[in-house]
Structure formats: C-alpha cells, structure tokens
Design an enzyme around this catalytic site. Structure first.
Site, short mmCIF file in Angstrom:
data_model
loop_
_atom_site.label_atom_id
_atom_site.label_comp_id
_atom_site.label_asym_id
_atom_site.label_seq_id
_atom_site.Cartn_x
_atom_site.Cartn_y
_atom_site.Cartn_z
N GLU A 116 0.86 -1.08 0.14
CA GLU A 116 -0.04 0.01 -0.13
C GLU A 116 0.61 1.33 -0.02
O GLU A 116 0.45 2.35 0.57
CB GLU A 116 -1.16 0.15 1.10
CG GLU A 116 -1.91 -1.27 1.45
CD GLU A 116 -2.86 -1.39 0.37
OE1 GLU A 116 -2.97 -0.81 -0.72
OE2 GLU A 116 -3.65 -2.20 0.28
N HIS A 139 -2.62 2.25 8.62
CA HIS A 139 -3.76 1.46 7.81
C HIS A 139 -4.03 0.39 8.65
O HIS A 139 -3.02 -0.36 9.14
CB HIS A 139 -3.42 0.98 6.49
CG HIS A 139 -4.48 0.02 5.87
ND1 HIS A 139 -5.70 0.33 5.79
CD2 HIS A 139 -4.10 -1.08 5.40
CE1 HIS A 139 -6.15 -0.92 5.21
NE2 HIS A 139 -5.32 -1.80 4.93
N HIS A 141 -7.32 -3.17 9.84
CA HIS A 141 -8.48 -3.82 9.78
C HIS A 141 -9.36 -3.86 10.89
O HIS A 141 -9.60 -5.15 11.36
CB HIS A 141 -8.28 -5.13 9.20
CG HIS A 141 -7.29 -5.12 7.78
ND1 HIS A 141 -6.59 -6.15 7.27
CD2 HIS A 141 -6.89 -4.10 7.01
CE1 HIS A 141 -5.98 -5.91 6.22
NE2 HIS A 141 -5.99 -4.52 6.11
N GLU A 169 -17.60 11.86 22.78
CA GLU A 169 -16.25 12.68 22.46
C GLU A 169 -15.91 12.61 20.65
O GLU A 169 -15.08 13.07 20.61
CB GLU A 169 -15.20 11.63 23.00
CG GLU A 169 -15.29 11.56 24.46
CD GLU A 169 -14.41 12.74 25.15
OE1 GLU A 169 -13.22 12.62 24.64
OE2 GLU A 169 -15.03 13.51 25.80
N HIS A 210 -12.63 -3.47 3.72
CA HIS A 210 -11.51 -3.79 3.89
C HIS A 210 -10.77 -3.22 5.42
O HIS A 210 -10.25 -4.03 5.89
CB HIS A 210 -10.88 -3.07 2.76
CG HIS A 210 -9.29 -3.38 2.73
ND1 HIS A 210 -8.62 -3.79 1.55
CD2 HIS A 210 -8.35 -3.25 3.59
CE1 HIS A 210 -7.28 -4.02 1.91
NE2 HIS A 210 -7.08 -3.57 3.25
P1 13P Z 1 1.09 -5.28 3.15
O1 13P Z 1 1.54 -6.63 3.98
O2 13P Z 1 1.77 -5.20 1.65
O3 13P Z 1 1.35 -4.20 3.93
O4 13P Z 1 -0.47 -5.48 2.84
C1 13P Z 1 -1.42 -5.46 4.09
C2 13P Z 1 -2.62 -4.88 3.77
O5 13P Z 1 -3.48 -4.52 4.68
C3 13P Z 1 -3.09 -4.67 2.43
O6 13P Z 1 -4.31 -3.74 2.42
ZN ZN Z 2 -5.32 -3.77 4.40
#
Ligand code: 13P
Ligand code: ZN
Length: 270
Positions: A116, A139, A141, A169, A210
C-alpha cells in the site's frame, strides 16, 4: 553513530505495531504504517549517504522528494515487528520525484515496503498540503468499522453522523468526519489516488469491506483517531439491531462544538 534500535522513532513504531496487533486490528500481515522523519532525526542513527539498495515505487509523488520514511514491510506481521524490527521495517528516502526509494536501513531479508505504499505516499502528500505537521499514515482492519461497512449506508455524511452519535467524544476527536471509499482493488496506484483525494477533507478514510486509514501528527494521534472511530463503530454494532430510544442530538453536538472549540464538518449538522 547511535544504535538505531534505541531511536525514539523506532521504539515508538514497535510499541504502536504491537499495540495494534493486540487490539486485533492487524491479523497476519494486515495493516501498514509510514512515519515521516526529518534528516536530522535519521542522521543521528544512520548514514544517509550509505544506500543499501534502490527500490522502484511505480508512481510519482514529487512533493515528497528527499523525504525520509520509516515504513512497515509487505507481507510482514505486526505481531513480529518487536522481535525483528530490521526485517519487518525499513527506512527509506524518496528520490526521483517519488519513482524510487533509497533503502537506508531494514528489510534485511531482501523485502520491501508495504504493497500500500502508493496510498501511503500519496496520502502523505495530500495531508501535508493541508497540515504541514502531518507525519503518520496508518492502515488497519478494525473489526467493527469493517462490520459496519456491510450493514450501514456508505454515504460519508450518514456514516460520519452515525459515528458521532455513538459516543460524545467523537465529534471532538474527528470533527472533520470520516470519508468513505467504496470497495476498490487494494495495493494499486488507483486506490492510492482515490484515498489521497479523500484525505484532503478528512483524516479518516474508510475502505469499505477492507479497513480504515488514519492520518496524524504522530503515531499516538493517528492511533487515537482510529481507536475512537473503532469504538464508535463497536457501539453501533451492539445497538444497530435494537430499538433506538435515545441519541445525541444535533443541538447537543452544537454545545460540544462551543465547549471544545471544534467546528463540525460544514453541512453535517442541522
Ligand atoms: P502489506 O502486507 O503489503 O502491507 O498489505 C497488508 C494490507 O493490509 C493490504 O491492504
Ligand atoms: Zn489492508
């Protein structure tokens, strides 16, 4: 030259990836972080003229030329960063208008930065244009934000208002709201361009089905943003199937704006 493993930027990155893993936000290799560093910070721990290898990026970000980033590796597990930081992290300098990155430390098994990287670099450029103090793109999940993208409208105003209503908050922590990208193929320049466009108006960008991106002036701030949005999403997922009897009204949100000196995103409150 000081030992890089004692650098505050490295120990903070290790603490953050470990903490994110412990929150359940980064299963397997899920998630990635990039942290902007100054040449002064880097050169205390690393010879900036000693390039280990040059890694092509596949895109351009001329705004970032000459900038240094500590970044997580592709396919690497957040769980493991604390045990082998030199394998799971890399320190790079962006050159050639963003088309190449000089590796100065890390990725010692021959690895490279996250898939990413386009989204990270393009988002740094977008956030720096709005806030010159921005240093982090993060980033992950998180379960409840992810779950919410299956059952809630993806309209940005509706999504933001729901999160604001879930904890008092929220409007204080992210008055700029959250922007939302409909499902797109990850790891591409296209999702990078689309995310960076969304980063111009908010520091949180949801990737439907995602995960989530957050931006901040330091690792704590980006983490705290994501933590707050994820908590709100958790409350939503606990109550969405129940009759709603009470909420936080727009009138009450206006009181919060005044008391905490924040301005809700234009047009988002009645
Ligand atoms: P990477 O292992 O390439 O960082 O990818 C993980 C991920 O969350 C892809 O969106
Ligand atoms: Zn991801």
């Amino acid at each position: 030259m000081k030992d890089i493993l004692t650098a505050p930027f490295l120990t903070e990155m290790i603490r953050t990836t470990t903490n994110m893993y412990n929150h359940g936000w980064d299963e397997r290799n899920g998630g990635n972080i990039s942290l902007l560093l100054t040449e002064n910070e880097v050169s205390e721990y690393c010879d900036v003229n000693k390039v280990l290898r040059v890694i092509p990026t596949g895109f351009k970000t001329p705004e970032l030329d000459g900038k240094y980033f500590l970044v997580t590796g592709t396919g690497k597990y957040f769980k493991n960063v604390q045990y082998n930081p030199d394998i799971n992290l890399g320190l790079v300098k962006i050159i050639d208008e963003g088309e190449n990155a000089e590796l100065l430390w890390g990725f010692s098994d021959g690895g490279k930065f996250t898939s990413e990287f386009p989204t990270h670099m393009m988002s740094h450029a977008a956030r720096l244009a709005v806030n010159p103090d921005n240093k982090v793109i993060m980033h992950c999940h998180p379960n409840n934000i992810l779950a919410m993208t299956y059952v809630h409208s993806l309209d940005e105003k509706e999504f933001t208002r729901t999160l604001w209503q879930m904890c008092t908050e929220c409007i204080i922590v992210f008055p700029d709201g959250v922007n939302v990208l409909k499902w797109m193929l990850c790891g591409t320049n296209e999702i990078g361009i689309a995310t960076a466009e969304k980063m111009k108006t908010a520091r949180l960008v949801v990737w439907a089905q995602h995960g989530l991106y957050g931006a901040g002036a330091d690792l704590d701030e980006a983490f705290g943003l994501i933590e707050t949005a994820e908590k709100a999403a958790e409350i939503y997922m606990k109550i969405a199937h129940l009759p709603l009897i009470n909420t936080i009204t727009d009138e009450q949100m206006h009181l919060l704006e005044v008391r905490f000196n924040v301005k809700a995103r234009e047009g988002y409150l009645k």
